[in-house]
Design an enzyme around this catalytic site. Structure first.
Site, PDB file in Angstrom:
ATOM      1  N   HIS A 156      -1.979  -3.866   5.264  1.00  0.00           N
ATOM      2  CA  HIS A 156      -1.690  -3.392   6.617  1.00  0.00           C
ATOM      3  C   HIS A 156      -2.960  -3.071   7.376  1.00  0.00           C
ATOM      4  O   HIS A 156      -3.972  -2.677   6.795  1.00  0.00           O
ATOM      5  CB  HIS A 156      -0.769  -2.159   6.576  1.00  0.00           C
ATOM      6  CG  HIS A 156      -1.413  -0.950   5.984  1.00  0.00           C
ATOM      7  ND1 HIS A 156      -2.021   0.014   6.743  1.00  0.00           N
ATOM      8  CD2 HIS A 156      -1.577  -0.561   4.684  1.00  0.00           C
ATOM      9  CE1 HIS A 156      -2.518   0.951   5.942  1.00  0.00           C
ATOM     10  NE2 HIS A 156      -2.261   0.627   4.691  1.00  0.00           N
ATOM     11  N   CYS A 198       0.841  -1.198   0.000  1.00  0.00           N
ATOM     12  CA  CYS A 198       0.000   0.000   0.000  1.00  0.00           C
ATOM     13  C   CYS A 198       0.881   1.255   0.000  1.00  0.00           C
ATOM     14  O   CYS A 198       2.012   1.246   0.485  1.00  0.00           O
ATOM     15  CB  CYS A 198      -0.903   0.011   1.228  1.00  0.00           C
ATOM     16  SG  CYS A 198      -2.015   1.439   1.279  1.00  0.00           S
TER      17      CYS A 198
HETATM   18 ZN   LIG Z   1      -3.342   1.221   3.052  1.00  0.00          ZN
END
Ligand SMILES: [Zn+2]
Length: 211
Positions: free
Chosen positions: A98, A42
């Site tokens: 995450h 990410c």
């Molecule tokens: Zn993220």
């Protein structure tokens, strides 16, 4: 002093220190890259792949996007993947989500707007696929489970990409790993792996690790 100037100063200090410790470091770096890992993660600033794994430059190719999504139509990701699998021949691809991912939350609840809303639409498909399990959880655990299920579904999508399938078929050493990073303790938690022997139509949901 402006913040961006601090970045440039820090960079100079870093390069000077390395040159002192290893005089041939940059000469060797300039020759070629031979990374062992491709990281797909990410864009969240808190999940800095090389820092959280203590990896020096040259070890890891990195591709990041909001909510660590895999779309076969994403030419950016496909170009990175092609380079990693066919040219530098990394042995491991790590797809990492995450805890508390804002992109996953927006996609899941269809709350994203603009470019982000369009981008994270794929997360809603993950929710649709696993809605029964997610909805049965206490409110406070749902997002973390969505993060894990998103890693699972994106990893399976990655494994289905033709160039990854071709690598498996020619016997190239390649393993795909699904991990989650826990912002609360800084620890990476492995969820699952996929390799040439994995039946993609029978990949189980991973055990929950982020409660
Ligand atoms: Zn993220």
């Amino acid at each position: 002093m402006n913040d961006y100037k601090l970045l440039l100063l820090a960079n100079k200090a870093w390069a000077e220190q390395l040159r002192e410790e290893r005089p041939d470091y940059f000469t060797r770096q300039a020759e070629a890259q031979q990374p062992n890992f491709l990281w797909i993660g990410c864009s969240d600033s808190r999940v800095a792949p090389d820092q959280i794994t203590n990896s020096p430059p040259g070890v890891m190719s990195i591709h990041r996007n909001v909510a660590n999504l895999v779309y076969e139509e994403d030419r950016n990701l496909m170009a990175v993947l092609e380079t990693a699998v066919e040219r530098t021949r990394v042995r491991h691809i790590i797809l990492c989500g995450h805890y508390g991912c804002g992109g996953v939350a927006q996609g899941w609840k269809r709350e994203g707007t603009g470019a982000v809303g369009e981008w994270v639409a794929g997360v809603h498909d993950v929710y649709t696929e696993h809605a029964e399990e997610v909805d049965a959880l206490p409110e406070g655990q749902r997002l973390n489970r969505m993060v894990e299920l998103n890693v699972r579904d994106q990893l399976v999508r990655l494994a289905r990409v033709p160039l990854v399938q071709a690598a498996f078929e020619r016997g190239q050493e390649l393993t795909l790993h699904g991990w989650v990073y826990d912002l609360r303790d800084g620890i990476l938690k492995p969820l699952m792996t996929i390799d040439a022997g994995t039946r993609l139509d029978a990949v189980e949901r991973p055990e929950p690790v982020l409660v």
